[in-house]
Design a protein around this motif. Sequence first.
Motif, PDB file in Angstrom:
ATOM      1  N   VAL A  69     -13.208  13.675   8.295  1.00 40.76           N
ATOM      2  CA  VAL A  69     -11.987  14.318   8.780  1.00 40.76           C
ATOM      3  C   VAL A  69     -10.842  14.055   7.794  1.00 40.76           C
ATOM      4  O   VAL A  69     -10.827  13.044   7.097  1.00 40.76           O
ATOM      5  CB  VAL A  69     -11.587  13.800  10.184  1.00 40.76           C
ATOM      6  N   LYS A  70      -9.890  14.981   7.763  1.00 40.53           N
ATOM      7  CA  LYS A  70      -8.683  14.779   6.961  1.00 40.53           C
ATOM      8  C   LYS A  70      -7.783  13.812   7.709  1.00 40.53           C
ATOM      9  O   LYS A  70      -7.664  13.875   8.925  1.00 40.53           O
ATOM     10  CB  LYS A  70      -7.942  16.101   6.758  1.00 40.53           C
ATOM     11  N   ASP A  71      -7.144  12.910   6.949  1.00 37.67           N
ATOM     12  CA  ASP A  71      -6.267  11.920   7.567  1.00 37.67           C
ATOM     13  C   ASP A  71      -5.316  11.385   6.506  1.00 37.67           C
ATOM     14  O   ASP A  71      -5.502  11.614   5.308  1.00 37.67           O
ATOM     15  CB  ASP A  71      -7.105  10.779   8.149  1.00 37.67           C
ATOM     16  N   VAL A  72      -4.300  10.686   6.933  1.00 33.37           N
ATOM     17  CA  VAL A  72      -3.429   9.969   6.013  1.00 33.37           C
ATOM     18  C   VAL A  72      -4.068   8.619   5.761  1.00 33.37           C
ATOM     19  O   VAL A  72      -4.351   7.877   6.703  1.00 33.37           O
ATOM     20  CB  VAL A  72      -2.012   9.805   6.613  1.00 33.37           C
ATOM     21  N   ILE A  73      -4.333   8.325   4.500  1.00 32.93           N
ATOM     22  CA  ILE A  73      -5.053   7.104   4.149  1.00 32.93           C
ATOM     23  C   ILE A  73      -4.115   6.114   3.473  1.00 32.93           C
ATOM     24  O   ILE A  73      -3.019   6.489   3.028  1.00 32.93           O
ATOM     25  CB  ILE A  73      -6.258   7.406   3.234  1.00 32.93           C
ATOM     26  N   ARG A  74      -4.548   4.873   3.377  1.00 32.48           N
ATOM     27  CA  ARG A  74      -3.773   3.816   2.760  1.00 32.48           C
ATOM     28  C   ARG A  74      -4.491   3.320   1.520  1.00 32.48           C
ATOM     29  O   ARG A  74      -5.646   2.916   1.597  1.00 32.48           O
ATOM     30  CB  ARG A  74      -3.578   2.676   3.752  1.00 32.48           C
ATOM     31  N   LEU A  75      -3.778   3.348   0.403  1.00 36.48           N
ATOM     32  CA  LEU A  75      -4.337   2.886  -0.864  1.00 36.48           C
ATOM     33  C   LEU A  75      -3.502   1.727  -1.384  1.00 36.48           C
ATOM     34  O   LEU A  75      -2.265   1.779  -1.335  1.00 36.48           O
ATOM     35  CB  LEU A  75      -4.323   4.016  -1.892  1.00 36.48           C
ATOM     36  N   PRO A  76      -4.142   0.668  -1.898  1.00 37.39           N
ATOM     37  CA  PRO A  76      -3.365  -0.455  -2.444  1.00 37.39           C
ATOM     38  C   PRO A  76      -2.595  -0.018  -3.685  1.00 37.39           C
ATOM     39  O   PRO A  76      -3.053   0.833  -4.450  1.00 37.39           O
ATOM     40  CB  PRO A  76      -4.423  -1.496  -2.775  1.00 37.39           C
ATOM     41  N   TYR A 105       0.838  -1.186   0.000  1.00 34.61           N
ATOM     42  CA  TYR A 105       0.000   0.000   0.000  1.00 34.61           C
ATOM     43  C   TYR A 105       0.877   1.241   0.000  1.00 34.61           C
ATOM     44  O   TYR A 105       2.065   1.170   0.308  1.00 34.61           O
ATOM     45  CB  TYR A 105      -0.943   0.014   1.201  1.00 34.61           C
ATOM     46  N   ILE A 106       0.269   2.353  -0.356  1.00 29.45           N
ATOM     47  CA  ILE A 106       0.933   3.647  -0.256  1.00 29.45           C
ATOM     48  C   ILE A 106       0.088   4.518   0.655  1.00 29.45           C
ATOM     49  O   ILE A 106      -1.115   4.308   0.788  1.00 29.45           O
ATOM     50  CB  ILE A 106       1.107   4.315  -1.636  1.00 29.45           C
ATOM     51  N   THR A 107       0.731   5.470   1.302  1.00 29.20           N
ATOM     52  CA  THR A 107      -0.003   6.389   2.161  1.00 29.20           C
ATOM     53  C   THR A 107      -0.038   7.759   1.493  1.00 29.20           C
ATOM     54  O   THR A 107       0.975   8.242   0.985  1.00 29.20           O
ATOM     55  CB  THR A 107       0.643   6.502   3.554  1.00 29.20           C
ATOM     56  N   VAL A 108      -1.219   8.341   1.458  1.00 30.23           N
ATOM     57  CA  VAL A 108      -1.428   9.663   0.876  1.00 30.23           C
ATOM     58  C   VAL A 108      -2.401  10.436   1.763  1.00 30.23           C
ATOM     59  O   VAL A 108      -3.075   9.868   2.616  1.00 30.23           O
ATOM     60  CB  VAL A 108      -1.991   9.580  -0.566  1.00 30.23           C
ATOM     61  N   ARG A 109      -2.477  11.717   1.535  1.00 32.61           N
ATOM     62  CA  ARG A 109      -3.460  12.520   2.257  1.00 32.61           C
ATOM     63  C   ARG A 109      -4.828  12.294   1.658  1.00 32.61           C
ATOM     64  O   ARG A 109      -4.979  12.229   0.443  1.00 32.61           O
ATOM     65  CB  ARG A 109      -3.106  14.002   2.180  1.00 32.61           C
ATOM     66  N   GLY A 110      -5.802  12.159   2.532  1.00 31.64           N
ATOM     67  CA  GLY A 110      -7.159  11.928   2.074  1.00 31.64           C
ATOM     68  C   GLY A 110      -8.138  12.174   3.196  1.00 31.64           C
ATOM     69  O   GLY A 110      -7.902  13.022   4.057  1.00 31.64           O
ATOM     70  N   TYR A 111      -9.218  11.403   3.196  1.00 34.12           N
ATOM     71  CA  TYR A 111     -10.296  11.617   4.168  1.00 34.12           C
ATOM     72  C   TYR A 111     -10.757  10.285   4.743  1.00 34.12           C
ATOM     73  O   TYR A 111     -10.719   9.252   4.078  1.00 34.12           O
ATOM     74  CB  TYR A 111     -11.485  12.309   3.499  1.00 34.12           C
ATOM     75  N   ARG A 112     -11.188  10.350   5.986  1.00 31.77           N
ATOM     76  CA  ARG A 112     -11.839   9.222   6.651  1.00 31.77           C
ATOM     77  C   ARG A 112     -13.058   9.754   7.380  1.00 31.77           C
ATOM     78  O   ARG A 112     -13.213  10.952   7.570  1.00 31.77           O
ATOM     79  CB  ARG A 112     -10.896   8.553   7.659  1.00 31.77           C
ATOM     80  N   ILE A 113     -13.909   8.834   7.800  1.00 37.44           N
ATOM     81  CA  ILE A 113     -15.077   9.215   8.584  1.00 37.44           C
ATOM     82  C   ILE A 113     -14.793   8.865  10.029  1.00 37.44           C
ATOM     83  O   ILE A 113     -14.521   7.704  10.352  1.00 37.44           O
ATOM     84  CB  ILE A 113     -16.337   8.483   8.095  1.00 37.44           C
ATOM     85  N   GLN A 114     -14.820   9.886  10.885  1.00 41.67           N
ATOM     86  CA  GLN A 114     -14.631   9.636  12.313  1.00 41.67           C
ATOM     87  C   GLN A 114     -15.985   9.278  12.900  1.00 41.67           C
ATOM     88  O   GLN A 114     -16.903  10.092  12.912  1.00 41.67           O
ATOM     89  CB  GLN A 114     -14.042  10.846  13.019  1.00 41.67           C
ATOM     90  N   VAL A 115     -16.099   8.060  13.391  1.00 41.83           N
ATOM     91  CA  VAL A 115     -17.356   7.543  13.919  1.00 41.83           C
ATOM     92  C   VAL A 115     -17.428   7.758  15.430  1.00 41.83           C
ATOM     93  O   VAL A 115     -18.488   8.031  15.975  1.00 41.83           O
ATOM     94  CB  VAL A 115     -17.502   6.037  13.582  1.00 41.83           C
ATOM     95  N   PHE A 116     -16.281   7.665  16.091  1.00 45.75           N
ATOM     96  CA  PHE A 116     -16.278   7.684  17.550  1.00 45.75           C
ATOM     97  C   PHE A 116     -14.983   8.308  18.060  1.00 45.75           C
ATOM     98  O   PHE A 116     -13.909   8.107  17.495  1.00 45.75           O
ATOM     99  CB  PHE A 116     -16.399   6.249  18.075  1.00 45.75           C
TER     100      PHE A 116
END
Length: 164
Positions: free
Chosen positions: A156-163, A75-86
């Motif tokens: 939220v903005k976060d560092v995400i992992r993409l295959p 995987y590679i890590t890039v800036r992206g978005y996630r959903i903060q649930v809790f």
Amino acid sequence: MKRKNFLFVVLLLTTFCLSTHSQTQVADTSIVQSLQRVTNGARVRLFQDARLVDRLARRQGTVALSGTTLKDQNYITVRGYRIQVFSDNNQRRSKDEANQKAAMIKGVDPGLATYITFTSPFWRLRVGDFRSFEEANLKLIELKSAFPQFHEMRVVKDVIRLPQ
């Protein structure tokens, strides 16, 4: 004139060889391999646990997804978005609550990656790896309709992992 041309060709070949050598050094997959390379007749020998070699590798990654581990996934890590649930800082129940909510989300959408993290003093549950805010927002709307009891969900903005 011939001597100048000969010197130019020698200089050009030397430059090419040096650039090829430097490209070979970049191809190392970890800092350990870089240190163990023989340089000017000197060699560094490192002794470490095999788990440390896996941790230091550049291309291999281990992703913790709510209790499960994906090994040997590129995987590679890039800036992206996630959903903060809790997100909560109650030390007695926050970790368990994050795991319960992750299990509930996995029950509805098994393909959605869940990430439980602890950054003192907060336990957080974030889901998904989205490249754009719009993509994350569409999934947020789906999750809010599936889980109306989760009031604090947001993008939220976060560092995400993409295959790869």
